[in-house]
Design an enzyme around this catalytic site. Sequence first.
Site, PDB file in Angstrom:
ATOM      1  N   TRP A   1       0.651  -1.187   0.065  1.00 49.00           N
ATOM      2  CA  TRP A   1       0.132  -0.052   0.049  1.00 49.00           C
ATOM      3  C   TRP A   1       0.802   1.398  -0.178  1.00 49.00           C
ATOM      4  O   TRP A   1       1.640   1.314   0.912  1.00 49.00           O
ATOM      5  CB  TRP A   1      -0.862   0.117   1.331  1.00 49.00           C
ATOM      6  CG  TRP A   1      -2.007  -1.162   1.119  1.00 49.00           C
ATOM      7  CD1 TRP A   1      -3.190  -0.880   0.617  1.00 49.00           C
ATOM      8  CD2 TRP A   1      -1.872  -2.317   1.675  1.00 49.00           C
ATOM      9  NE1 TRP A   1      -4.247  -2.078   0.759  1.00 49.00           N
ATOM     10  CE2 TRP A   1      -3.239  -3.008   1.213  1.00 49.00           C
ATOM     11  CE3 TRP A   1      -1.196  -3.107   2.361  1.00 49.00           C
ATOM     12  CZ2 TRP A   1      -3.333  -4.269   1.511  1.00 49.00           C
ATOM     13  CZ3 TRP A   1      -1.151  -4.429   2.415  1.00 49.00           C
ATOM     14  CH2 TRP A   1      -2.455  -5.056   2.364  1.00 49.00           C
TER      15      TRP A   1
ATOM     16  N   HIS B   1      -7.517   1.489   2.164  1.00 50.10           N
ATOM     17  CA  HIS B   1      -8.910   0.576   1.711  1.00 50.10           C
ATOM     18  C   HIS B   1      -9.727   0.572   2.988  1.00 50.10           C
ATOM     19  O   HIS B   1      -9.718   1.349   4.024  1.00 50.10           O
ATOM     20  CB  HIS B   1      -8.128  -0.852   2.057  1.00 50.10           C
ATOM     21  CG  HIS B   1      -7.290  -1.282   3.266  1.00 50.10           C
ATOM     22  ND1 HIS B   1      -6.769  -2.648   3.373  1.00 50.10           N
ATOM     23  CD2 HIS B   1      -7.035  -0.478   4.226  1.00 50.10           C
ATOM     24  CE1 HIS B   1      -6.263  -2.517   4.441  1.00 50.10           C
ATOM     25  NE2 HIS B   1      -6.528  -1.510   5.025  1.00 50.10           N
TER      26      HIS B   1
ATOM     27  N   ARG C   1      -4.542   6.046  -2.588  1.00 43.87           N
ATOM     28  CA  ARG C   1      -2.995   5.259  -2.870  1.00 43.87           C
ATOM     29  C   ARG C   1      -2.194   6.390  -3.298  1.00 43.87           C
ATOM     30  O   ARG C   1      -2.521   6.968  -4.470  1.00 43.87           O
ATOM     31  CB  ARG C   1      -3.222   4.140  -3.748  1.00 43.87           C
ATOM     32  CG  ARG C   1      -4.164   2.983  -3.143  1.00 43.87           C
ATOM     33  CD  ARG C   1      -3.820   2.248  -2.083  1.00 43.87           C
ATOM     34  NE  ARG C   1      -4.833   1.245  -1.635  1.00 43.87           N
ATOM     35  CZ  ARG C   1      -5.143   0.088  -2.109  1.00 43.87           C
ATOM     36  NH1 ARG C   1      -4.485  -0.184  -3.151  1.00 43.87           N
ATOM     37  NH2 ARG C   1      -5.965  -0.530  -1.739  1.00 43.87           N
TER      38      ARG C   1
ATOM     39  N   GLN D   1     -13.961   1.830  -3.094  1.00 43.41           N
ATOM     40  CA  GLN D   1     -13.846   0.378  -2.908  1.00 43.41           C
ATOM     41  C   GLN D   1     -15.315  -0.005  -2.323  1.00 43.41           C
ATOM     42  O   GLN D   1     -16.037   0.858  -1.711  1.00 43.41           O
ATOM     43  CB  GLN D   1     -12.781   0.104  -2.206  1.00 43.41           C
ATOM     44  CG  GLN D   1     -11.624  -0.141  -2.976  1.00 43.41           C
ATOM     45  CD  GLN D   1     -10.517  -0.667  -2.101  1.00 43.41           C
ATOM     46  OE1 GLN D   1     -10.454  -0.809  -0.899  1.00 43.41           O
ATOM     47  NE2 GLN D   1      -9.229  -1.302  -2.571  1.00 43.41           N
TER      48      GLN D   1
ATOM     49  N   VAL E   1      -6.202 -12.188   5.780  1.00 40.51           N
ATOM     50  CA  VAL E   1      -7.296 -13.466   5.462  1.00 40.51           C
ATOM     51  C   VAL E   1      -6.340 -14.783   5.412  1.00 40.51           C
ATOM     52  O   VAL E   1      -5.184 -14.641   4.911  1.00 40.51           O
ATOM     53  CB  VAL E   1      -8.094 -13.233   4.036  1.00 40.51           C
ATOM     54  CG1 VAL E   1      -9.067 -12.136   4.438  1.00 40.51           C
ATOM     55  CG2 VAL E   1      -7.284 -12.794   2.863  1.00 40.51           C
TER      56      VAL E   1
ATOM     57  N   ALA F   1     -13.950 -12.115   4.145  1.00 42.45           N
ATOM     58  CA  ALA F   1     -14.077 -10.932   3.529  1.00 42.45           C
ATOM     59  C   ALA F   1     -13.790 -10.783   2.337  1.00 42.45           C
ATOM     60  O   ALA F   1     -13.025 -11.684   1.635  1.00 42.45           O
ATOM     61  CB  ALA F   1     -13.077 -10.091   4.752  1.00 42.45           C
TER      62      ALA F   1
END
Length: 349
Positions: A155, A179, A205, A219, A263, A317
Amino acid sequence: MKDLQEYKQQLVREIDSKKTLHDLEELYRTHLGRKGELAVELKNLSSLSPEERKQRGAELNSVKTDLEAVFSMKSAELRINEQSDQLEREWIDVTAPGMRQVRGHLNPLTHIALEIEQIFSSMGFGVAEGPEIENEWYNFDALNIPADHPARDMWDTFWLKPESQKSKVKSQKLLLRTHTSPVQIRYMESHKPPFRIIAPGKVFRHEATDASHGFQLFQVEGLMVDKNISVANFRAVMGQFFQQIFGNKQIQMRLRPSYFPFVEPGFEMDITCIICNGKGCSVCAQGGWVEIGGAGMVHPKVLDAVQLNPNEWQGFAFGLGMDRIAMMKYKVNDIRLLYSGDVRLIKQF
């Protein structure tokens, strides 16, 4: 001024030649004003003998009275003419049809955001929101991305001026969120599972802009936490979403293994290219598939960060780029057009 009658006749001709009230008023001030020629003549009467003063004064007052009347008549005539001209210029045909007012249009991204919320709401998802200025804890640490984690390089972050004092528990170093995942953390801190939410919003970003990238984008991230949640649940939800967002087309989806710190397991989502229906084109680089977002099962450390027992609760997610969805659905070939404000693009929607 010796011959008053000649002076009077000449001035009457000048009065008659004037076409505007402005010019007439200028002429009046020159001759009949407080410092005009007749006023000067009246002041000069003091230098004459009493007999001459009486005779000359009577002649001057008579001429002045006559000229006042001529000026008044000419002024009334010019006022009527100017009013007639104004009425002619400003005349409105009340029987003519009205002009259609130009209506505003919603940006394609707004259309997509509303449609996404409607689709997920129909599947029982709520909508959660959070601040665009975040701190390091919610944007990184709580998502299993500590300060020394190499994944932070994924990022390109806009960091803001740090505060002088920092919490010993949660870092307060400020940034523009990269995000909308911090919204999920905030939601899980204040709600007990089971729950299912989406978090649409703007993210930032620090990267160069081109036809497919921007420093600001939209997003939508989703989260579902319950007992016995699996990847199969995720595939069912996303399959229904893609089918509806692209007009009930038969969209195929595939998952590719990938890495995201928050995740485990993680995977990229691809869908068949809706431009060529999977046959191969320039949009999908002739491969027939288009990458649409990332997803995975919520990492146990993320559940620990919000005081949820990972042995009891599981969830998935996902994150989707609304810009990418809008470009595909509306066939916009440059992401910068979505933010240009060009009404030629917006009025098509």
